[in-house]
Design an enzyme around this catalytic site. Structure first.
Site, PDB file in Angstrom:
ATOM      1  N   ARG A   1      43.819  27.419  31.111  1.00 44.65           N
ATOM      2  CA  ARG A   1      42.767  28.267  31.700  1.00 44.65           C
ATOM      3  C   ARG A   1      41.638  28.516  30.702  1.00 44.65           C
ATOM      4  NH1 ARG A   1      42.470  34.279  32.995  1.00 44.65           N
ATOM      5  NH2 ARG A   1      41.114  34.409  34.821  1.00 44.65           N
TER       6      ARG A   1
ATOM      7  N   HIS B   1      37.718  27.950  31.445  1.00 49.58           N
ATOM      8  CA  HIS B   1      36.726  29.032  31.303  1.00 49.58           C
ATOM      9  C   HIS B   1      35.692  28.722  30.234  1.00 49.58           C
ATOM     10  CE1 HIS B   1      38.690  32.598  33.603  1.00 49.58           C
ATOM     11  NE2 HIS B   1      38.805  31.462  34.257  1.00 49.58           N
TER      12      HIS B   1
ATOM     13  N   VAL C   1      31.267  27.723  31.589  1.00 50.12           N
ATOM     14  CA  VAL C   1      30.215  28.642  31.155  1.00 50.12           C
ATOM     15  C   VAL C   1      29.489  28.007  29.968  1.00 50.12           C
ATOM     16  CG1 VAL C   1      29.696  31.004  30.467  1.00 50.12           C
ATOM     17  CG2 VAL C   1      31.756  30.540  31.822  1.00 50.12           C
TER      18      VAL C   1
ATOM     19  N   ASP D   1      31.770  24.382  24.815  1.00 48.98           N
ATOM     20  CA  ASP D   1      31.121  24.605  23.517  1.00 48.98           C
ATOM     21  C   ASP D   1      31.804  25.709  22.720  1.00 48.98           C
ATOM     22  OD1 ASP D   1      30.478  26.816  25.008  1.00 48.98           O
ATOM     23  OD2 ASP D   1      28.389  26.900  24.348  1.00 48.98           O
TER      24      ASP D   1
ATOM     25  N   ASN E   1      37.625  37.297  32.353  1.00 48.91           N
ATOM     26  CA  ASN E   1      38.340  37.039  31.096  1.00 48.91           C
ATOM     27  C   ASN E   1      39.039  38.266  30.529  1.00 48.91           C
ATOM     28  OD1 ASN E   1      37.644  34.293  30.878  1.00 48.91           O
ATOM     29  ND2 ASN E   1      35.664  34.792  29.971  1.00 48.91           N
TER      30      ASN E   1
ATOM     31  N   HIS F   1      46.997  25.481  38.845  1.00 44.02           N
ATOM     32  CA  HIS F   1      47.781  26.652  39.247  1.00 44.02           C
ATOM     33  C   HIS F   1      49.254  26.310  39.484  1.00 44.02           C
ATOM     34  CE1 HIS F   1      43.910  29.006  40.520  1.00 44.02           C
ATOM     35  NE2 HIS F   1      44.038  28.842  39.217  1.00 44.02           N
ATOM     36  N   THR F   2      49.679  25.159  39.034  1.00 41.28           N
ATOM     37  CA  THR F   2      51.100  24.813  39.037  1.00 41.28           C
ATOM     38  C   THR F   2      51.833  25.472  37.867  1.00 41.28           C
ATOM     39  OG1 THR F   2      52.681  22.995  38.925  1.00 41.28           O
ATOM     40  CG2 THR F   2      50.663  22.665  37.725  1.00 41.28           C
TER      41      THR F   2
HETATM   42  C1  HEM Z   1      38.928  26.877  41.712  1.00 44.11           C
HETATM   43  C2  HEM Z   1      38.608  28.029  41.198  1.00 44.11           C
HETATM   44  C3  HEM Z   1      39.571  28.862  40.425  1.00 44.11           C
HETATM   45  C4  HEM Z   1      39.757  30.189  40.551  1.00 44.11           C
HETATM   46  C5  HEM Z   1      39.016  31.117  41.502  1.00 44.11           C
HETATM   47  C6  HEM Z   1      40.781  30.578  39.622  1.00 44.11           C
HETATM   48  C7  HEM Z   1      41.232  31.883  39.450  1.00 44.11           C
HETATM   49  C8  HEM Z   1      42.310  32.245  38.667  1.00 44.11           C
HETATM   50  C9  HEM Z   1      42.816  33.585  38.514  1.00 44.11           C
HETATM   51  C10 HEM Z   1      42.230  34.838  39.170  1.00 44.11           C
HETATM   52  C11 HEM Z   1      43.902  33.527  37.710  1.00 44.11           C
HETATM   53  C12 HEM Z   1      44.815  34.683  37.291  1.00 44.11           C
HETATM   54  C13 HEM Z   1      44.371  35.300  35.975  1.00 44.11           C
HETATM   55  C14 HEM Z   1      45.189  36.531  35.648  1.00 44.11           C
HETATM   56  O1  HEM Z   1      45.075  37.516  36.403  1.00 44.11           O
HETATM   57  O2  HEM Z   1      45.957  36.543  34.671  1.00 44.11           O
HETATM   58  C15 HEM Z   1      44.083  32.148  37.337  1.00 44.11           C
HETATM   59  C16 HEM Z   1      45.093  31.677  36.529  1.00 44.11           C
HETATM   60  C17 HEM Z   1      45.172  30.385  36.075  1.00 44.11           C
HETATM   61  N1  HEM Z   1      44.264  29.382  36.312  1.00 44.11           N
HETATM   62 FE1  HEM Z   1      42.782  29.399  37.667  1.00 44.11          FE
HETATM   63  N2  HEM Z   1      41.202  29.478  38.942  1.00 44.11           N
HETATM   64  C18 HEM Z   1      40.497  28.403  39.386  1.00 44.11           C
HETATM   65  C19 HEM Z   1      40.568  27.112  38.908  1.00 44.11           C
HETATM   66  C20 HEM Z   1      41.355  26.734  37.833  1.00 44.11           C
HETATM   67  C21 HEM Z   1      41.219  25.492  37.122  1.00 44.11           C
HETATM   68  C22 HEM Z   1      40.136  24.446  37.377  1.00 44.11           C
HETATM   69  C23 HEM Z   1      42.186  25.482  36.162  1.00 44.11           C
HETATM   70  C24 HEM Z   1      42.501  24.438  35.135  1.00 44.11           C
HETATM   71  C25 HEM Z   1      42.426  23.151  35.347  1.00 44.11           C
HETATM   72  C26 HEM Z   1      42.935  26.715  36.308  1.00 44.11           C
HETATM   73  C27 HEM Z   1      44.032  27.050  35.565  1.00 44.11           C
HETATM   74  C28 HEM Z   1      44.678  28.278  35.636  1.00 44.11           C
HETATM   75  C29 HEM Z   1      45.921  28.554  34.944  1.00 44.11           C
HETATM   76  C30 HEM Z   1      46.728  27.591  34.116  1.00 44.11           C
HETATM   77  C31 HEM Z   1      46.229  29.888  35.216  1.00 44.11           C
HETATM   78  C32 HEM Z   1      47.416  30.689  34.664  1.00 44.11           C
HETATM   79  C33 HEM Z   1      46.901  31.459  33.448  1.00 44.11           C
HETATM   80  C34 HEM Z   1      47.980  32.124  32.608  1.00 44.11           C
HETATM   81  O3  HEM Z   1      49.171  31.821  32.768  1.00 44.11           O
HETATM   82  O4  HEM Z   1      47.599  32.941  31.758  1.00 44.11           O
HETATM   83  N3  HEM Z   1      42.383  27.453  37.299  1.00 44.11           N
HETATM   84  N4  HEM Z   1      43.099  31.395  37.920  1.00 44.11           N
END
Ligand code: HEM
Ligand SMILES: *[C@@H]1O[C@H](CO)[C@@H](O)[C@H](O)[C@H]1NC(C)=O
Ligand SMILES: *[C@@H]1O[C@H](CO)[C@@H](O)[C@H](O)[C@H]1NC(C)=O
Ligand SMILES: *[C@@H]1O[C@H](CO)[C@@H](O)[C@H](O)[C@H]1NC(C)=O
Ligand SMILES: *[C@@H]1O[C@H](CO)[C@@H](O)[C@H](O)[C@H]1NC(C)=O
Ligand SMILES: *[C@@H]1O[C@H](CO)[C@@H](O)[C@H](O)[C@H]1NC(C)=O
Ligand SMILES: *[C@@H]1O[C@H](CO)[C@@H](O)[C@H](O)[C@H]1NC(C)=O
Ligand SMILES: *[C@@H]1O[C@H](CO)[C@@H](O)[C@H](O)[C@H]1NC(C)=O
Length: 330
Positions: free
Chosen positions: A67, A71, A75, A79, A98, A197-198
Site C-alpha cells: 500500500r 500511495h 501522489v 518519488d 494515510n 486487497h488479497t
Molecule cells: C482502487 C482504489 C483503492 C482504494 C479506494 C483503496 C483503499 C484502501 C483502504 C481504505 C484500505 C484500508 C486502510 C486501513 O484502514 O488500514 C486499503 C488497504 C490496502 N490496500 Fe488499497 N485501495 C485501492 C487500491 C489499492 C491498490 C492499487 C493497491 C496495491 C496494488 C492496494 C493495496 C492495499 C493493501 C495491501 C492494503 C492493506 C494495507 C495493510 O495491511 O496495512 N490498494 N486500501
C-alpha cells in the site's frame, strides 16, 4: 562539393548525434533494471534480506509495504514523497488516507540505513519502496517481476495533493476509472491492482457507512453486501469502533486470487471493491482473475511495473535522499 565542406558536415552531424544522445540521457531517461549494477551491485540482495526478515517477524507488514508503494506513486509519482515528514502537519503522511493507517515507514528507514552503509548516497528512497513492495509480494506467495530502477526522490510532499489524488474507498466505478486514467492506468490495471486487497487488513472506519449509514438513514446497510458477510463485519466493527481491524479477504496472509472469488460472492470490503462488479468489462476481468489465478498474477506483476513508472524523476531531477524522512537541504 569541396572535400573540406564534406568533412565539416560530417563533424557537424557527429556533434548533432552526440547532442541528441545527451539530450535523451538528460531529458528522457528511462528506468532500467540494471541501474545499480555498477554503483551498488549488492543493493537488491540487501533489500530482499531485510524484507524477508520483516515478513518472518510479521507477515502482515507485507500489506503495509504494498500500500505504501501505491500511495507513493499516485501522489506526484513514485518519488518517495509519502515518506517525507513535515513540521506543520502538511505532508502526505498527514492526510486522511494515510494518517493512522500507513505502515512500514520504520522498516523503510532500516533498509535505507543498510544501503547507506553499503553504498552511501546511491539508492533512492523511491526505489527502496518499489523493491520492498516487490520483495514483500514474493515473500508471501505472490508473483515475481524485475523492477525497473533509477527513480530519484522528490522535494515536495503535500497533504492536500494526497487527499485529491488518492482514490476513496467510497468511490464508484466512474470515479475510480477517471482516477486511474489520470495516472495513465487502464481499467484492467484498476481491477488487477485492486487485487492487492488479497493481503493485509483495514480499519473499520472505511466500512462503517456501508454497515450503518448507507443511505444517511440510521442503521441503513449497503444491500449489495452478502448478508452473512455483512453480519460478520457488524460483529467485528461495532458502530463506535472505527479503529478495529478486519481482513482484506478470507486468505489475507497469502497473495492469491481469492480476493476475486470473495468479490464475486459480494464479499468485497469497500464500495470501491464491490463497484468493480458493476461494469461488464471490469466484471469480465474479475471473473478471469477468479477463474484463472495465473491471469491475475501475471497481469498484477505487469500492472505493478506500470504503476511504478508513474511520473518518475530521473537523470538529475530531484535528489537521492540520505534520510528518507527529509530532503537533503535541511
Ligand atoms: C482502487 C482504489 C483503492 C482504494 C479506494 C483503496 C483503499 C484502501 C483502504 C481504505 C484500505 C484500508 C486502510 C486501513 O484502514 O488500514 C486499503 C488497504 C490496502 N490496500 Fe488499497 N485501495 C485501492 C487500491 C489499492 C491498490 C492499487 C493497491 C496495491 C496494488 C492496494 C493495496 C492495499 C493493501 C495491501 C492494503 C492493506 C494495507 C495493510 O495491511 O496495512 N490498494 N486500501
Ligand atoms: C488479517 O486480518 C486480521 C484482521 O482480521 C489482522 O489482524 C491480521 O494481521 C491480518 N493478517 C495479515 C497477514 O495481514
Ligand atoms: C509547512 O512547511 C513547509 C516547509 O516544511 C512549507 O513549504 C509550507 O508552506 C508550510 N505550510 C503551512 C500551511 O504553513
Ligand atoms: C525475481 O525476479 C528477479 C528478476 O528477474 C530475480 O533477479 C530474482 O532472483 C527473483 N526473485 C526470486 C525470489 O525468485
Ligand atoms: C450519515 O450520513 C449522512 C450523509 O449521508 C451524514 O450527514 C451523517 O453525519 C452520517 N451520520 C453518522 C452518524 O455518521
Ligand atoms: C462471469 O462468470 C459467471 C459464471 O462464473 C457468468 O455467469 C458471468 O456471465 C460472467 N460475466 C462476465 C462479464 O464474464
Ligand atoms: C514508462 O514511462 C515512460 C515515459 O512516460 C515510457 O516511455 C515508458 O514506455 C514507460 N515504461 C513502462 C514499462 O510503462
Ligand atoms: C531522519 O530524519 C528524521 C527527521 O525527519 C530524524 O528523526 C531521524 O533521526 C533521521 N534518521 C537518521 C538515521 O538520521
Amino acid at each position: 562539393m569541396a572535400p573540406g565542406f564534406s568533412v565539416t558536415r560530417r563533424r557537424w552531424s557527429l556533434a548533432a548525434v552526440f547532442l541528441l544522445l545527451l539530450f535523451q540521457a538528460v531529458c528522457n531517461a528511462q528506468l532500467s533494471e540494471t541501474f545499480y549494477s555498477a554503483s551498488c551491485p549488492q543493493a537488491l540482495a540487501l533489500v530482499k534480506a531485510k524484507v524477508d526478515e520483516f515478513i518472518t517477524a510479521d507477515r502482515g507488514i507485507a500489506g503495509g509495504f504494498l500500500r505504501l508503494h501505491f500511495h507513493d506513486c499516485f501522489v506526484r509519482g513514485c518519488d518517495g514523497s509519502v515518506l517525507l515528514d513535515s513540521t506543520n502537519k502538511t505532508a502526505e503522511k498527514d492526510s486522511a488516507p494515510n494518517l493512522g493507517s500507513i505502515r512500514g515507514l520504520s522498516q523503510i528507514d532500516e533498509v535505507k540505513a543498510v544501503l547507506e552503509a553499503a553504498c552511501p548516497g546511491v539508492v533512492s528512497c523511491a526505489d527502496i519502496i518499489t523493491l520492498v513492495a516487490r520483495d514483500a509480494t514474493v515473500a508471501i506467495g505472490g508473483p515475481n517481476w524485475s523492477v525497473p530502477l533509477g527513480r530519484r526522490d522528490g522535494l515536495v510532499s503535500s497533504k492536500d495533493e494526497a487527499l485529491a489524488s488518492l482514490p476513496s474507498p467510497s468511490d464508484n466505478f466512474g470515479q475510480l476509472v477517471r482516477n486511474f486514467a489520470g495516472v495513465g492506468l487502464s481499467v484492467q490495471d484498476l481491477v488487477v491492482l485492486t487485487g492487492g486487497h488479497t493481503i493485509g487488513r483495514s480499519h473499520c472506519a472505511p466500512v462503517l457507512r456501508r454497515l450503518y449509514n448507507f443511505t444517511g438513514v440510521f442503521n441503513s446497510r449497503d444491500p449489495s453486501i452478502d448478508p452473512t458477510f455483512a453480519n460478520s463485519l457488524v460483529l467485528q466493527c461495532p458502530q463506535n469502533k472505527a479503529s478495529n481491524v478486519i481482513a482484506m479477504d478470507t486468505t489475507n496472509g497469502t497473495f492469491d486470487s481469492v480476493f476475486f472469488n470473495d468479490l464475486l460472492a459480494n464479499r468485497g470490503v469497500f464500495t470501491s471493491d464491490a463497484t468493480l462488479l458493476s461494469n461488464p468489462f471490469s466484471l469480465a476481468i474479475v471473473n478471469a482473475s477468479a477463474q484463472t489465478p495465473s491471469f491475475f498474477l501475471l497481469n498484477f506483476a505487469a500492472a505493478m511495473v506500470r504503476m511504478g513508472n508513474i511520473s518518475v524523476l530521473t537523470g538529475s531531477a530531484g535528489e537521492v535522499r540520505r534520510n528518507c524522512s527529509r530532503t537533503n537541504n535541511i
